[in-house]
Write an enzyme that holds these catalytic residues in place. Structure first.
Site, PDB file in Angstrom:
ATOM      1  N   LYS A 164      -0.691  -3.128  -2.143  1.00  0.00           N
ATOM      2  CA  LYS A 164      -0.876  -3.272  -3.850  1.00  0.00           C
ATOM      3  C   LYS A 164      -2.142  -4.171  -3.902  1.00  0.00           C
ATOM      4  O   LYS A 164      -2.524  -4.242  -4.992  1.00  0.00           O
ATOM      5  CB  LYS A 164       0.507  -3.918  -4.155  1.00  0.00           C
ATOM      6  N   THR A 184       5.932   2.456 -11.360  1.00  0.00           N
ATOM      7  CA  THR A 184       6.387   2.453 -12.840  1.00  0.00           C
ATOM      8  C   THR A 184       6.201   1.369 -13.634  1.00  0.00           C
ATOM      9  O   THR A 184       6.193   1.392 -14.832  1.00  0.00           O
ATOM     10  CB  THR A 184       7.945   2.455 -12.479  1.00  0.00           C
ATOM     11  N   LYS A 214       5.123   1.191 -17.668  1.00  0.00           N
ATOM     12  CA  LYS A 214       5.581   0.324 -18.890  1.00  0.00           C
ATOM     13  C   LYS A 214       4.593  -0.695 -19.505  1.00  0.00           C
ATOM     14  O   LYS A 214       4.706  -0.651 -20.797  1.00  0.00           O
ATOM     15  CB  LYS A 214       6.555  -0.935 -17.837  1.00  0.00           C
ATOM     16  N   HIS A 237      10.266   7.790  -0.573  1.00  0.00           N
ATOM     17  CA  HIS A 237       9.617   6.840  -1.554  1.00  0.00           C
ATOM     18  C   HIS A 237       8.449   6.192  -1.000  1.00  0.00           C
ATOM     19  O   HIS A 237       7.758   5.420  -1.569  1.00  0.00           O
ATOM     20  CB  HIS A 237      10.597   5.973  -2.030  1.00  0.00           C
ATOM     21  N   LYS A 250       4.375  -7.260  -9.791  1.00  0.00           N
ATOM     22  CA  LYS A 250       4.825  -6.363  -8.916  1.00  0.00           C
ATOM     23  C   LYS A 250       5.239  -7.165  -7.470  1.00  0.00           C
ATOM     24  O   LYS A 250       4.633  -8.410  -7.329  1.00  0.00           O
ATOM     25  CB  LYS A 250       4.170  -5.250  -8.708  1.00  0.00           C
ATOM     26  N   ARG A 251       6.114  -6.647  -6.603  1.00  0.00           N
ATOM     27  CA  ARG A 251       6.190  -7.107  -5.207  1.00  0.00           C
ATOM     28  C   ARG A 251       4.754  -7.380  -4.769  1.00  0.00           C
ATOM     29  O   ARG A 251       3.736  -6.877  -4.886  1.00  0.00           O
ATOM     30  CB  ARG A 251       6.950  -5.987  -4.328  1.00  0.00           C
TER      31      ARG A 251
HETATM   32  C1  LIG Z   1       9.115  -2.134 -12.718  1.00  0.00           C
HETATM   33  C2  LIG Z   1       9.504  -2.924 -11.914  1.00  0.00           C
HETATM   34  C3  LIG Z   1       8.863  -3.064 -10.523  1.00  0.00           C
HETATM   35  C4  LIG Z   1       8.169  -1.893 -10.079  1.00  0.00           C
HETATM   36  O1  LIG Z   1       6.917  -2.155 -10.482  1.00  0.00           O
HETATM   37  P1  LIG Z   1       5.410  -1.536  -9.732  1.00  0.00           P
HETATM   38  O2  LIG Z   1       4.293  -2.161 -10.282  1.00  0.00           O
HETATM   39  O3  LIG Z   1       5.644  -0.038 -10.112  1.00  0.00           O
HETATM   40  O4  LIG Z   1       5.539  -1.801  -8.349  1.00  0.00           O
HETATM   41  C5  LIG Z   1       9.287  -3.933  -9.790  1.00  0.00           C
HETATM   42  N1  LIG Z   1      10.092  -5.156 -10.415  1.00  0.00           N
HETATM   43  C6  LIG Z   1      10.419  -5.115 -11.531  1.00  0.00           C
HETATM   44  C7  LIG Z   1      11.352  -6.347 -11.990  1.00  0.00           C
HETATM   45  C8  LIG Z   1      10.254  -4.168 -12.395  1.00  0.00           C
HETATM   46  O5  LIG Z   1      10.794  -4.208 -13.497  1.00  0.00           O
END
Ligand SMILES: *Cc1c(COP(=O)(O)O)cnc(C)c1O
Length: 818
Positions: free
Chosen positions: A559, A661, A665, A362, A553-554
């Site tokens: 990022k 991911t 979404k 990852h 996101k985190r």
């Molecule tokens: C999808 C998701 C992530 C991953 O988000 P990225 O933008 O791909 O880093 C992290 N936390 C939650 C709660 C998510 O639903």
């Protein structure tokens, strides 16, 4: 009861009665005095009953079909809530709403009472949860294994703009979805010695005598696939002490001592580790990894033996996928079980392990690659350390296509890093012990071959593959965006839910005005729903017609939330300089947690909140720019924000986001992506087309070149006035008048060592934002592109991802629905 064949009114009546029964006999409350939480619990238990028969039938069907089992080992499962998910997949949502209404209870009121199961940090854990749902949907006999943490990811509170971590207590009111299985338990050893022991036949073999034993007890949660045709299991392990207490110590009055072992054992499943490399190397973390890996392997080998009677056939009946290196000790533990308990030779055992295991990488960030000091490993897992040495010898001398003689190459591919105080390299161990090693996007797979696993790739050119991540469309469209789902179903039917590529049918509606008006109306309703949440939680009023520009996101430097914040400041400066211009109203929405010890990430959260306070209180820009940092990002909050997003910020430094991911979404829900050519963004662009995505910035190869030749951030800033002005504003305390030097260190660091090339990409980012804002002023053009995003995202369903794993790694086929 079979929901699919029961007439709707009978379903409502049955659910109505079942909820009442659960209220009385399981919750133990008189319905007349029930509180809302009791209604949630009674409803969940009634729904769970409707799952159980099919769950058992799925297991029987897998046995009868002799289906290959897929075991997904993951230290994290970021599940979220299950009530809406279960009802949707069982096709019982409307019936449940009506049944509750007959009790005078609104579904919307009780659904928010369910705590999020947040047994993960972010993308990696959420991927595991999406995979579980997709394995059930496509009909694979999949079983997830992980840890049932008492406390999942911390709850984030923002106090005075700073992140404060509070413990998450998701189990205080019990967990209606799980079944405790006290009879399914395994002892897990730690420490002790390895001694030769004479055998009856005169031979001698090594026996591990652990100094400490901890018991792993199973908790099973059913995982409902779409339409409930297959229901799989997520099995999470809880740590218990082998002895409940020491009565002798208690009787002597040593009360704390009497429970010391119990406490020590239960600590293993107490808390989820933060997503933070500086925390790695902690003994408890290695204990967690071994604990759940060993319990899972013992469990699956026992199941295999009960059905097959010989360990030799394990690779034919089982595939085990390692989600990152967290369960990589599985290589050594499986070999140990086969050698020490089943009497195989090490060579044979290793070959079976390598036929059964697969490893998903990852991250390429060197600091995030797990390794453990040999001394710690030896102390905690002495037998495994021996086995790793033996595997290493086998690997270096014979297992590779030819013996490795060059000392340099031997050093590079050895399982032991000798340069760094002797460490066990878990990525290397996972690589040599797996039949396939996969990256999570096309770019990531390619980069693995040229960076972390370059030397391995030369020796094993067929081992590395790439399988692009996906998301389950049930949760990330059907459940979180009912308005859009209804519109799609009215237009093309609902087959797309199981066959996501059918969404491409939507493209023919781009010029259909009634359809497109409804598409816009749905987005607006979703934005109003988010605006109501923001008003409610933060007292900030948002204009639902403004451009909702979302980065959730985190919080991590790679990022690049900082890039977004600097652009926010630059935009703010320009709006103040030219208040009369026709600006596109914009709302900058941020959410995300920072690891508790990641100071710079936490300072970025404070900066977002400082900027928000200044901007939101400035009457000059008030109606055109708002900045919101929503606290406590989790799956449930994501489910509200994502359907409301117009613009999806996916702006990592190219080469560093393995897949992403969140990008999928939001594009699925009709947001345009502003992003770099990184991770799955590249494949999103390939699917939606260049015209329907906003790409900017350096490519991964350009990033590598610039880094190699030395990058000068100061020169870059000097050449870009809007960047210079924004940075100076932050540095000089415009947003932190109470502490003007708060961000001086952050900005100095950026100028001295811009590791993530924020300044290098700024101009291109700002320019691209301008294009985006202009486009938003042509709503018909914008919504056309938005729809083309939704229509093109079918490939990113985790059903497709899972089918690729099944075909290319697991060699597993679906079994018939029971
Ligand atoms: C999808 C998701 C992530 C991953 O988000 P990225 O933008 O791909 O880093 C992290 N936390 C939650 C709660 C998510 O639903």
């Amino acid at each position: 009861m079979d929901a699919a064949n029961t007439p709707y009114t009978a379903q409502v009546a049955e659910l109505h009665r079942a909820i009442e029964d659960k209220m009385r006999y399981a919750v133990g409350r008189d319905p007349r005095h029930a509180r809302l939480h009791d209604w949630y619990a009674a409803t969940a238990l009634a729904v769970r009953d409707r799952i159980v028969d099919r769950w058992h039938a799925t297991a029987r069907s897998a046995d009868e079909a002799n289906a290959k089992r897929v075991y997904y080992l993951s230290l994290e499962f970021l599940i979220g809530r299950l009530l809406t998910d279960s009802l949707t997949n069982l096709n019982l949502m409307t019936a449940a709403k009506e049944a509750l209404a007959l009790h005078g209870v609104s579904f919307d009121q009780i659904k928010d009472l369910e705590p999020d199961a947040a047994l993960g940090n972010g993308g990696l854990g959420r991927l595991a949860a999406c995979f579980m749902e997709s394995m059930a949907t496509v009909g694979l006999a999949g079983l997830g294994y992980g840890i049932r943490y008492d406390h999942g990811l911390f709850r984030q509170v923002i106090r005075d703009g700073y992140q404060v971590e509070m413990p998450e207590d998701w189990l205080v009111f019990g967990n209606p979805w799980e079944f405790e299985r006290p009879e399914i338990a395994y002892d897990i050893g730690f420490g002790g010695r390895v001694l030769p022991q004479d055998q009856p036949d005169g031979s001698s073999r090594l026996v591990w005598m652990p100094a400490e034993r901890v018991r792993a007890v199973a908790y099973d949660t059913p995982v409902v696939g779409w339409q409930g045709t297959h229901i799989n299991t997520l099995r999470l392990w809880r740590a218990r002490s082998v002895e409940p207490m020491r009565l002798d110590a208690f009787n002597r009055g040593h009360h704390a001592d009497a429970f010391a072992a119990q406490l020590n054992a239960t600590n293993i499943s107490r808390v989820l580790y933060p997503d933070d490399s500086s925390e790695a190397g902690r003994e408890l973390r290695l204990k967690q990894e071994f604990f759940f890996t060993s319990a899972s392997l013992q469990d699956l080998v026992r199941r295999h033996m009960a059905q097959q009677g010989s360990v030799e056939r394990l690779p034919d009946t089982a595939s085990i996928q390692l989600n990152d290196t967290h369960p990589a000790v599985a290589v050594a533990e499986l070999v140990r079980l086969l050698v020490d308990e089943y009497g195989l030779t090490l060579e044979r055992a290793f070959s079976i392990a390598r036929g059964t295991l697969g490893y998903t990488n990852h991250t390429l960030l060197p600091e995030a690659l797990e390794s453990w000091p040999v001394t710690l490993f030896e102390r905690l897992l002495p037998r495994h350390m021996q086995i790793i040495y033996e595997i290493n010898a086998l690997h270096l001398d014979t297992a590779t296509p030819r013996p490795v003689s060059s000392p340099e190459l031997r050093r590079s591919i050895s399982l032991i890093d000798e340069s760094n105080g002797r460490q066990v390299r878990m990525g290397h161990l996972a690589f040599v012990g797996s039949k396939k090693v996969n990256g999570v996007s096309a770019l990531h797979g390619d980069l693995m071959k040229t960076t972390v696993f370059r030397d391995f790739h030369k020796l094993f050119p067929d081992r590395i593959t790439a399988i692009t991540n996906g998301i389950t469309f049930r949760r990330w469209l059907v459940e979180c965006n009912p308005g859009l789902t209804a519109l799609i179903n009215d237009s093309i039917g609902n087959r797309w839910v199981a066959d996501a590529e059918e969404l491409s049918e939507l493209a023919r509606f781009v010029d259909d005005t009634p359809f497109m008006d409804r598409y816009s109306a749905v987005k607006r309703e979703n934005k109003q729903r988010l605006a109501a949440l923001v008003q409610d939680r933060m007292g900030i009023r948002l204009d639902p017609d403004a451009l909702f520009d979302v980065q959730i996101k985190r919080i991590h430097e790679y990022k690049r939330q900082l890039l977004n914040l600097i652009e926010t400041v630059a935009l703010y400066d320009k709006m103040r300089a030219e208040p009369g211009r026709n600006w596109t109203p914009r709302v900058k929405i941020f959410a995300g947690k920072a690891a508790a010890s990641y100071h710079r990430a936490k300072l970025i959260i404070k900066l977002a909140n400082d900027i928000a306070r200044v901007v939101n209180n400035d009457p000059v820009v008030r109606d055109r720019l708002r900045v919101v940092f929503l606290p406590n990002y989790n799956v449930s909050l994501a489910e509200v924000i994502i359907p409301a997003a117009d613009l999806s910020e996916q702006i990592s430094t190219a080469g560093l986001e393995a897949s992403g991911t969140g990008n999928m979404k939001m594009a699925l829900n009709g947001a345009l992506t502003i992003g770099t050519l990184d991770g799955a963004n590249i494949e999103i662009r390939d699917h939606v087309g260049d015209d329907n995505i906003l790409i900017f910035g350096l490519r991964a190869d350009e990033v590598a070149d610039i880094k190699a030749s030395g990058y000068d951030a100061r020169a870059k800033v000097a050449a870009c006035p809007s960047l210079a002005q924004a940075i100076e504003a932050i540095r000089s305390g415009v947003f932190s008048p109470d502490d003007p030097s708060r961000y001086a260190g952050l900005i100095d660091h950026l100028l001295n060592d811009d590791v993530f090339l924020v300044t290098a990409d700024f101009e291109s980012y700002e320019e691209t934002h301008k294009r985006g804002a202009a486009l938003y002023r042509t709503p018909l053009e914008w919504r056309r592109k938005a729809l083309l995003n939704t229509a093109a995202m079918g490939w990113f369903s985790s059903d497709r991802t899972i089918r690729e794993y099944a075909r290319d790694i697991w060699q597993a086929a679906p079994h018939p629905s029971p």
